[in-house]
Write a protein that holds these residues in place. Structure first.
Motif, PDB file in Angstrom:
ATOM      1  N   PHE A  49       0.865  -1.200  -0.094  1.00 15.57           N
ATOM      2  CA  PHE A  49       0.007  -0.021  -0.077  1.00 15.57           C
ATOM      3  C   PHE A  49       0.760   1.393   0.026  1.00 15.57           C
ATOM      4  CE2 PHE A  49      -2.046  -3.218   2.195  1.00 15.57           C
ATOM      5  CZ  PHE A  49      -3.268  -3.485   1.576  1.00 15.57           C
ATOM      6  N   PRO A  50       1.447   1.501  -1.155  1.00 11.86           N
ATOM      7  CA  PRO A  50       2.575   2.636  -1.267  1.00 11.86           C
ATOM      8  C   PRO A  50       1.737   4.028  -1.194  1.00 11.86           C
ATOM      9  CG  PRO A  50       2.550   1.502  -3.032  1.00 11.86           C
ATOM     10  CD  PRO A  50       1.468   0.835  -2.397  1.00 11.86           C
ATOM     11  N   ASP A  51       2.488   5.080  -0.776  1.00 13.71           N
ATOM     12  CA  ASP A  51       1.886   6.429  -1.031  1.00 13.71           C
ATOM     13  C   ASP A  51       1.420   6.610  -2.551  1.00 13.71           C
ATOM     14  OD1 ASP A  51       1.793   7.336   1.584  1.00 13.71           O
ATOM     15  OD2 ASP A  51       3.735   8.084   1.434  1.00 13.71           O
ATOM     16  N   ALA A  52       0.535   7.271  -2.764  1.00 16.45           N
ATOM     17  CA  ALA A  52       0.037   7.553  -4.130  1.00 16.45           C
ATOM     18  C   ALA A  52       0.851   8.576  -4.943  1.00 16.45           C
ATOM     19  CB  ALA A  52      -1.430   7.881  -4.307  1.00 16.45           C
ATOM     20  N   TYR A  53       1.388   9.353  -4.118  1.00 13.40           N
ATOM     21  CA  TYR A  53       2.209  10.468  -4.882  1.00 13.40           C
ATOM     22  C   TYR A  53       3.929  10.438  -4.543  1.00 13.40           C
ATOM     23  CZ  TYR A  53      -2.243  12.425  -5.437  1.00 13.40           C
ATOM     24  OH  TYR A  53      -3.566  12.762  -5.942  1.00 13.40           O
ATOM     25  N   GLY A  54       4.265   9.368  -4.417  1.00 13.87           N
ATOM     26  CA  GLY A  54       5.603   9.076  -4.283  1.00 13.87           C
ATOM     27  C   GLY A  54       6.366   9.263  -2.943  1.00 13.87           C
ATOM     28  N   ASP A  55       7.520   8.967  -2.850  1.00 12.16           N
ATOM     29  CA  ASP A  55       8.147   9.324  -1.554  1.00 12.16           C
ATOM     30  C   ASP A  55       8.776  10.463  -1.521  1.00 12.16           C
ATOM     31  OD1 ASP A  55       9.633   9.323   0.575  1.00 12.16           O
ATOM     32  OD2 ASP A  55      11.003   7.501   0.204  1.00 12.16           O
ATOM     33  N   PRO A  56       8.384  11.567  -0.662  1.00 12.72           N
ATOM     34  CA  PRO A  56       8.707  12.770  -0.954  1.00 12.72           C
ATOM     35  C   PRO A  56      10.322  13.090  -0.319  1.00 12.72           C
ATOM     36  CG  PRO A  56       7.273  12.589   1.337  1.00 12.72           C
ATOM     37  CD  PRO A  56       7.334  11.386   0.393  1.00 12.72           C
ATOM     38  N   GLU A  57      11.026  11.941   0.078  1.00 15.26           N
ATOM     39  CA  GLU A  57      12.466  12.226   0.482  1.00 15.26           C
ATOM     40  C   GLU A  57      13.096  12.496  -0.830  1.00 15.26           C
ATOM     41  OE1 GLU A  57      13.815   8.804   2.500  1.00 15.26           O
ATOM     42  OE2 GLU A  57      12.407   8.526   3.768  1.00 15.26           O
ATOM     43  N   GLY A  58      13.914  13.724  -0.482  1.00 11.16           N
ATOM     44  CA  GLY A  58      14.907  13.756  -1.818  1.00 11.16           C
ATOM     45  C   GLY A  58      14.177  14.966  -2.581  1.00 11.16           C
ATOM     46  N   THR A  59      13.024  15.308  -2.291  1.00 13.64           N
ATOM     47  CA  THR A  59      12.505  16.416  -2.762  1.00 13.64           C
ATOM     48  C   THR A  59      13.092  17.866  -2.645  1.00 13.64           C
ATOM     49  OG1 THR A  59      10.342  15.130  -2.941  1.00 13.64           O
ATOM     50  CG2 THR A  59      10.248  17.612  -3.360  1.00 13.64           C
ATOM     51  N   PRO A  60      13.375  18.509  -3.567  1.00 12.32           N
ATOM     52  CA  PRO A  60      14.325  19.805  -3.189  1.00 12.32           C
ATOM     53  C   PRO A  60      13.573  20.752  -2.591  1.00 12.32           C
ATOM     54  CG  PRO A  60      13.782  19.503  -5.700  1.00 12.32           C
ATOM     55  CD  PRO A  60      13.445  18.184  -4.932  1.00 12.32           C
ATOM     56  N   GLN A  61      12.403  20.974  -2.500  1.00 13.23           N
ATOM     57  CA  GLN A  61      11.446  21.930  -1.868  1.00 13.23           C
ATOM     58  C   GLN A  61      10.797  21.310  -0.822  1.00 13.23           C
ATOM     59  OE1 GLN A  61      11.809  25.383  -2.558  1.00 13.23           O
ATOM     60  NE2 GLN A  61      13.281  24.550  -4.173  1.00 13.23           N
ATOM     61  N   ALA A  62      10.867  21.779   0.434  1.00 12.06           N
ATOM     62  CA  ALA A  62      10.222  21.283   1.700  1.00 12.06           C
ATOM     63  C   ALA A  62       8.696  21.617   1.371  1.00 12.06           C
ATOM     64  CB  ALA A  62      10.713  21.991   2.975  1.00 12.06           C
ATOM     65  N   ARG A  63       8.512  22.537   0.904  1.00 14.58           N
ATOM     66  CA  ARG A  63       6.970  22.796   0.653  1.00 14.58           C
ATOM     67  C   ARG A  63       6.345  21.749  -0.262  1.00 14.58           C
ATOM     68  NH1 ARG A  63       4.059  28.343  -1.827  1.00 14.58           N
ATOM     69  NH2 ARG A  63       1.947  27.693  -1.688  1.00 14.58           N
ATOM     70  N   GLU A  64       7.049  21.503  -1.283  1.00 11.11           N
ATOM     71  CA  GLU A  64       6.516  20.357  -2.259  1.00 11.11           C
ATOM     72  C   GLU A  64       6.322  19.178  -1.582  1.00 11.11           C
ATOM     73  OE1 GLU A  64       7.661  18.335  -6.523  1.00 11.11           O
ATOM     74  OE2 GLU A  64       8.540  20.307  -5.919  1.00 11.11           O
ATOM     75  N   ALA A  65       7.259  18.829  -0.950  1.00  9.72           N
ATOM     76  CA  ALA A  65       7.271  17.324   0.037  1.00  9.72           C
ATOM     77  C   ALA A  65       6.203  17.497   0.972  1.00  9.72           C
ATOM     78  CB  ALA A  65       8.706  17.336   0.767  1.00  9.72           C
ATOM     79  N   GLU A  66       5.763  18.548   1.730  1.00 14.18           N
ATOM     80  CA  GLU A  66       4.687  18.550   2.495  1.00 14.18           C
ATOM     81  C   GLU A  66       3.391  18.557   1.723  1.00 14.18           C
ATOM     82  OE1 GLU A  66       2.755  18.360   5.872  1.00 14.18           O
ATOM     83  OE2 GLU A  66       4.979  18.719   5.891  1.00 14.18           O
ATOM     84  N   GLU A  67       3.228  18.940   0.555  1.00 19.03           N
ATOM     85  CA  GLU A  67       2.110  18.909  -0.349  1.00 19.03           C
ATOM     86  C   GLU A  67       1.779  17.522  -0.694  1.00 19.03           C
ATOM     87  OE1 GLU A  67       2.612  21.727  -3.254  1.00 19.03           O
ATOM     88  OE2 GLU A  67       1.734  23.483  -2.463  1.00 19.03           O
ATOM     89  N   GLN A  68       2.961  16.773  -1.136  1.00 16.71           N
ATOM     90  CA  GLN A  68       2.898  15.411  -1.581  1.00 16.71           C
ATOM     91  C   GLN A  68       2.524  14.538  -0.451  1.00 16.71           C
ATOM     92  OE1 GLN A  68       6.635  13.916  -3.104  1.00 16.71           O
ATOM     93  NE2 GLN A  68       6.230  14.927  -5.083  1.00 16.71           N
ATOM     94  N   ARG A  69       2.798  14.682   0.835  1.00 15.48           N
ATOM     95  CA  ARG A  69       2.534  13.891   1.952  1.00 15.48           C
ATOM     96  C   ARG A  69       1.085  14.159   2.150  1.00 15.48           C
ATOM     97  NH1 ARG A  69       7.979  14.804   4.092  1.00 15.48           N
ATOM     98  NH2 ARG A  69       7.207  16.853   4.848  1.00 15.48           N
ATOM     99  N   ALA A  70       0.728  15.165   2.082  1.00 13.57           N
ATOM    100  CA  ALA A  70      -0.703  15.592   2.405  1.00 13.57           C
ATOM    101  C   ALA A  70      -1.781  15.200   1.327  1.00 13.57           C
ATOM    102  CB  ALA A  70      -0.892  17.198   2.501  1.00 13.57           C
ATOM    103  N   HIS A  71      -1.245  15.265   0.107  1.00 13.95           N
ATOM    104  CA  HIS A  71      -2.285  14.427  -1.037  1.00 13.95           C
ATOM    105  C   HIS A  71      -2.208  13.079  -0.743  1.00 13.95           C
ATOM    106  CE1 HIS A  71      -2.617  18.341  -2.835  1.00 13.95           C
ATOM    107  NE2 HIS A  71      -1.492  18.319  -3.510  1.00 13.95           N
ATOM    108  N   SER A  72      -1.045  12.580  -0.494  1.00 12.89           N
ATOM    109  CA  SER A  72      -0.821  11.091  -0.156  1.00 12.89           C
ATOM    110  C   SER A  72      -1.737  10.530   0.983  1.00 12.89           C
ATOM    111  CB  SER A  72       0.534  10.523   0.078  1.00 12.89           C
ATOM    112  OG  SER A  72       1.288  10.688  -1.132  1.00 12.89           O
ATOM    113  N   ALA A  73      -1.966  11.124   2.080  1.00 11.43           N
ATOM    114  CA  ALA A  73      -2.651  11.112   3.164  1.00 11.43           C
ATOM    115  C   ALA A  73      -4.297  11.209   3.048  1.00 11.43           C
ATOM    116  CB  ALA A  73      -2.283  11.776   4.474  1.00 11.43           C
ATOM    117  N   GLU A  74      -4.530  11.959   2.007  1.00 16.49           N
ATOM    118  CA  GLU A  74      -5.827  12.160   1.588  1.00 16.49           C
ATOM    119  C   GLU A  74      -6.406  10.921   0.761  1.00 16.49           C
ATOM    120  OE1 GLU A  74      -9.476  14.510   1.787  1.00 16.49           O
ATOM    121  OE2 GLU A  74      -7.511  14.501   3.018  1.00 16.49           O
ATOM    122  N   PHE A  75      -5.438  10.742  -0.255  1.00 12.98           N
ATOM    123  CA  PHE A  75      -5.943   9.607  -1.112  1.00 12.98           C
ATOM    124  C   PHE A  75      -5.798   8.287  -0.490  1.00 12.98           C
ATOM    125  CE2 PHE A  75      -4.831   6.378  -4.190  1.00 12.98           C
ATOM    126  CZ  PHE A  75      -5.591   6.572  -5.197  1.00 12.98           C
TER     127      PHE A  75
END
Length: 202
Positions: free
Chosen positions: A70-96
């Motif tokens: 059951f992986p995150d739908a929006y990929g692994d935010p680790e290594g994302t250059p922008q912290a804000r983008e990583a936070e958005e990915q985590r939020a979208h994955s959590a919602e999904f």
């Protein structure tokens, strides 16, 4: 037919399995069921709408096997250059995850149960014989294909297989390596899965 699926006239697939192979697949499917866990309906109310709108978890599972299943739908935010983008990915994955994981778990549970039931019926029908030929309808073949994929993902996660290079290393493990039985099961299930895919190709 031994060791690989072959197409049946009119659709579906068949494979000859001996008692040991039946036991291995069934045991792995039962372990997968235990890992996935019971469905929410088992302690939910009788209201079908309540079940329909029930929310699932928003956080990834802690178990590495379940994280692979059951992986995150929006990929692994680790290594994302922008912290804000990583936070958005985590939020979208959590919602999904909140609105899809219960259904995904139910589907994987149904597929694994279909495997167990088919093998139990096969064992009952061939009592006293050494092995039997498993025959699957087109729908059952699809369930088996998905279940075999889940079993390989689960074993691959335990073996820490990430890419094809890791798989190549498995072939060179010495016989005394404690991972060897798990590796053999992983490779054997891969062969079964590949042959089943071949029977279902148009």
């Amino acid at each position: 037919m031994p060791g690989q699926f072959e197409p049946l006239p009119g659709g579906g697939a068949a494979v000859a399995l001996d008692d040991v192979e039946i036991s291995i697949i069934r045991s792995l499917a039962v372990q997968l069921l235990e890992l996935i866990g019971p469905g929410p309906a088992e302690d939910a109310s009788d209201d079908p709408l309540a079940e329909l709108f029930a929310e699932g978890p928003s956080e990834p599972p802690s178990d590495p096997v379940l994280r692979r299943l059951f992986p995150d739908a929006y990929g692994d935010p680790e290594g994302t250059p922008q912290a804000r983008e990583a936070e958005e990915q985590r939020a979208h994955s959590a919602e999904f995850r909140r609105y899809t994981e219960n259904d995904l778990r139910a589907g994987k549970r149904d597929n694994a149960l279909a495997v167990v039931r088919a093998l139990d019926a096969l064992s009952s029908a061939s009592a006293g014989e050494e092995g039997a030929v498993l025959k699957l309808s087109p729908e059952e073949s699809q369930q088996w294909l998905r279940a075999l994929n889940d079993l390989r993902l689960a074993i691959g996660s335990r073996l820490e297989i990430v890419d094809e290079d890791d798989t190549d290393l498995l072939y060179r493990l010495p016989d005394e390596d404690p991972r060897k039985p798990m590796v053999m099961a992983y490779l054997w299930l891969g062969g079964l899965q590949e042959s089943l895919v071949g029977t279902l190709m148009p």
